[in-house]
Design an enzyme around this catalytic site. Sequence first.
Site, short mmCIF file in Angstrom:
data_model
loop_
_atom_site.label_atom_id
_atom_site.label_comp_id
_atom_site.label_asym_id
_atom_site.label_seq_id
_atom_site.Cartn_x
_atom_site.Cartn_y
_atom_site.Cartn_z
N ARG A 50 0.80 -1.23 0.00
CA ARG A 50 0.00 0.00 0.00
C ARG A 50 0.83 1.28 0.00
NH1 ARG A 50 -2.72 -4.06 1.72
NH2 ARG A 50 -0.67 -4.58 2.53
N THR A 51 1.80 1.37 0.89
CA THR A 51 2.48 2.65 1.07
C THR A 51 3.26 3.02 -0.18
OG1 THR A 51 2.65 2.04 3.39
CG2 THR A 51 3.89 3.97 2.68
N LYS A 80 26.29 -3.24 -0.66
CA LYS A 80 27.75 -3.11 -0.77
C LYS A 80 28.32 -2.36 0.44
CE LYS A 80 27.02 -2.26 -5.64
NZ LYS A 80 27.04 -1.14 -6.58
N ARG A 101 11.17 3.82 3.45
CA ARG A 101 10.84 2.87 4.53
C ARG A 101 12.11 2.14 4.91
NH1 ARG A 101 5.79 -1.18 4.57
NH2 ARG A 101 4.84 0.80 5.11
N HIS A 129 4.89 5.62 11.61
CA HIS A 129 4.40 5.53 10.22
C HIS A 129 3.41 6.69 10.07
CE1 HIS A 129 3.24 4.05 6.41
NE2 HIS A 129 2.92 2.80 6.70
N1 CP Z 1 -0.22 -0.13 5.96
C1 CP Z 1 0.97 -0.36 5.36
O1 CP Z 1 1.99 0.25 5.70
O2 CP Z 1 0.93 -1.31 4.38
P1 CP Z 1 2.17 -1.76 3.49
O3 CP Z 1 3.15 -2.45 4.41
O4 CP Z 1 1.59 -2.67 2.45
O5 CP Z 1 2.78 -0.51 2.89
#
Ligand code: CP
Length: 307
Positions: A50-51, A80, A101, A129
């Site tokens: 999703r993100t 590396k 991320r 998040h």
């Molecule tokens: N909610 C969320 O962060 O989903 P993903 O891990 O699929 O990005």
Amino acid sequence: MGIKHILESQQFDRDILFYLFERADELRKNSSMSLNGKILATLFYEPSTRTRLSFESAMIRLGGKVISTENAKEFSSAIKGESIEDSIRVISGYSDCIVMRHNEGGAAFIASKVSKVPIVNAGDGKGQHPTQAILDVYTIYKEIKRLDKLKIAMVGDLSTGRTVRSLCYLLGKFNEIEIIFVSPENLRIGEDIKEYLKKHNVKFVEKENLNDILPEVDVIYMTRIQKERMNMDDYEKANGKYIISKENFELINENSIIMHPLPHVEEIDLSVDVEQKDKRIAYFRQAENGLYIRMALLDLIINNRYS
Ligand code: CP
């Protein structure tokens, strides 16, 4: 004060949240090319559906372009031995914004210190998040029509779950909020979050029985037990303890909603048909809301709209 980087939920106050909700609604209705000519880099050291895809879709829908390394741990020069700082110094010369991320808490802060362009924390280890939390409060506002006077249950892995942490920080901005934390004993919400909630007059309790509280809450925020963030002993103690299934689903008020940051596994054990048709299932609408909130966020930081 403007927002350059998006690192943690605490940066957002009520005014900016409502600005984002309105902008997201506007962008849902009317197309915009406000990021024409801009480039977004997505740098994901951990898996995501999703993100990453909603940020990339958001950028493209606003007329921008995307460069990406989906499995940065393996397919970037991190393998590396390149440091986060060096990767960010370089990528910030190729792009107008970096969505990152990382498996380490605090990685987005480190990146923001050396980046020439805005950094968006798309999840940092057990940290935060923040863009998930913004789309979560947007979803609550759209579904329940208020963010004050809210009773919300947060269920599951409250110890390693960064979405719950970020959401608690945002709920602290609103009035007369009551949170019921329901978690296995080994995955309780952290003391730092409890301290923050006390300081912001958010009432909270910790309960063990999920079925007892289902009839009394506006929102049930379910989370997955994150096997990848704990040892097998902790996982086995916690897994399967809290499940929404056909047996307890009917305890939920008809105007209440179930949210989940997704992906869900066995903590939601409902048929595809129920998930498709019952309006109390809000988590797929929640995931879609992420697209419009992320369009509003990219437009905000890349075009420096809130300074
Ligand atoms: N909610 C969320 O962060 O989903 P993903 O891990 O699929 O990005």
